[in-house]
Motif scaffolding. Structure first.
Motif, PDB file in Angstrom:
ATOM      1  N   ILE A 101      -2.070   4.454   6.836  1.00  0.00           N
ATOM      2  CA  ILE A 101      -2.067   3.230   7.649  1.00  0.00           C
ATOM      3  C   ILE A 101      -3.429   3.007   8.288  1.00  0.00           C
ATOM      4  O   ILE A 101      -3.962   1.901   8.264  1.00  0.00           O
ATOM      5  N   CYS A 134      -6.005   1.804   5.702  1.00  0.00           N
ATOM      6  CA  CYS A 134      -5.840   0.420   5.270  1.00  0.00           C
ATOM      7  C   CYS A 134      -6.301  -0.549   6.336  1.00  0.00           C
ATOM      8  O   CYS A 134      -6.631  -1.683   6.033  1.00  0.00           O
ATOM      9  N   ASN A 191      -4.448  -1.932   8.488  1.00  0.00           N
ATOM     10  CA  ASN A 191      -3.431  -2.967   8.614  1.00  0.00           C
ATOM     11  C   ASN A 191      -3.188  -3.261  10.077  1.00  0.00           C
ATOM     12  O   ASN A 191      -2.759  -2.411  10.832  1.00  0.00           O
ATOM     13  N   ASN A 219      -0.769 -12.466   6.419  1.00  0.00           N
ATOM     14  CA  ASN A 219      -1.683 -12.745   5.317  1.00  0.00           C
ATOM     15  C   ASN A 219      -1.527 -14.145   4.764  1.00  0.00           C
ATOM     16  O   ASN A 219      -2.394 -14.640   4.070  1.00  0.00           O
ATOM     17  N   ASN A 257      -7.751 -11.161   4.914  1.00  0.00           N
ATOM     18  CA  ASN A 257      -6.763 -10.263   5.509  1.00  0.00           C
ATOM     19  C   ASN A 257      -6.132  -9.280   4.538  1.00  0.00           C
ATOM     20  O   ASN A 257      -5.448  -8.358   4.960  1.00  0.00           O
ATOM     21  N   GLY A 258      -6.315  -9.492   3.241  1.00  0.00           N
ATOM     22  CA  GLY A 258      -5.703  -8.620   2.254  1.00  0.00           C
ATOM     23  C   GLY A 258      -4.212  -8.879   2.114  1.00  0.00           C
ATOM     24  O   GLY A 258      -3.636  -9.694   2.818  1.00  0.00           O
ATOM     25  N   TYR A 300      -1.628  -6.028   1.899  1.00  0.00           N
ATOM     26  CA  TYR A 300      -1.499  -4.578   1.873  1.00  0.00           C
ATOM     27  C   TYR A 300      -0.340  -4.098   1.024  1.00  0.00           C
ATOM     28  O   TYR A 300      -0.453  -3.087   0.334  1.00  0.00           O
ATOM     29  N   GLU A 301       0.783  -4.830   1.058  1.00  0.00           N
ATOM     30  CA  GLU A 301       1.940  -4.389   0.278  1.00  0.00           C
ATOM     31  C   GLU A 301       1.687  -4.463  -1.224  1.00  0.00           C
ATOM     32  O   GLU A 301       2.371  -3.832  -2.009  1.00  0.00           O
ATOM     33  N   GLY A 358      -1.574  -3.870  -2.363  1.00  0.00           N
ATOM     34  CA  GLY A 358      -2.756  -3.053  -2.590  1.00  0.00           C
ATOM     35  C   GLY A 358      -4.077  -3.778  -2.402  1.00  0.00           C
ATOM     36  O   GLY A 358      -5.137  -3.187  -2.575  1.00  0.00           O
ATOM     37  N   ILE A 414      -7.010  -5.051  -0.371  1.00  0.00           N
ATOM     38  CA  ILE A 414      -7.603  -4.738   0.931  1.00  0.00           C
ATOM     39  C   ILE A 414      -8.196  -5.994   1.564  1.00  0.00           C
ATOM     40  O   ILE A 414      -8.451  -6.988   0.886  1.00  0.00           O
ATOM     41  N   ALA A 415      -8.413  -5.935   2.864  1.00  0.00           N
ATOM     42  CA  ALA A 415      -9.036  -7.039   3.599  1.00  0.00           C
ATOM     43  C   ALA A 415     -10.554  -6.935   3.485  1.00  0.00           C
ATOM     44  O   ALA A 415     -11.115  -5.840   3.547  1.00  0.00           O
TER      45      ALA A 415
END
Length: 142
Positions: free
Chosen positions: A17, A20, A22, A27, A97-98, A100-101, A103, A105-106
């Motif tokens: 976490i 990442c 996050n 997003n 912002n990416g 994340y779920e 994959g 990235i921001a």
């Protein structure tokens, strides 16, 4: 022994976490709602911007989207299907912002708005091309 396994699992989760970055940001927020100046919503076609965009794409995006835009773990940019929409207003927040779920990235701390505009402009040149090994369509057809 069981507590050690739980502790290691918890530590791994914290590291993932934290790595990442996050922040729980939404997003899907439209670019106009996150302070992106509308001058960055247009596709650039000048050589300098496309060259810059291609360099950014090859160094940062190609690993997931393929050098020719056909998709690897990330979606195919050459077909007519888009997961999060196909306008700059749709895509700016994704890059910033990416996702994340999935994959993604921001890049908000790596690129400024002009660099993102350059990269998205280059990505737009991939639309309608024929990648060597295209990933199956994902999302909605535009």
């Amino acid at each position: 022994m069981r507590r050690l396994g739980i502790a290691i699992s918890a530590l791994v989760l914290v590291v993932i976490i934290a790595g990442c970055g996050n922040t729980g940001a939404d997003n899907s927020t439209n670019a106009s709602n996150i302070g992106i100046d509308s001058k960055f919503y247009s596709v650039l076609t000048d050589d300098a911007s496309l060259t810059s965009g291609k360099m950014i794409y090859e160094q940062n995006c190609a690993v997931c989207h393929g050098k020719d835009g056909g998709g690897v773990v990330g979606p195919n940019f050459a077909d007519e299907y888009w997961i999060h929409g196909n306008t700059f207003q749709d895509l700016f927040p994704i890059v910033l912002n990416g996702v994340y779920e999935k994959g993604m990235i921001a890049y908000k701390n790596k690129f400024d708005s002009k660099q993102i505009q350059d990269a998205l402009s280059y990505i737009s040149t991939l639309q309608g091309t024929t990648p060597s090994n295209p990933k199956a369509p994902e999302g909605k057809k535009y």
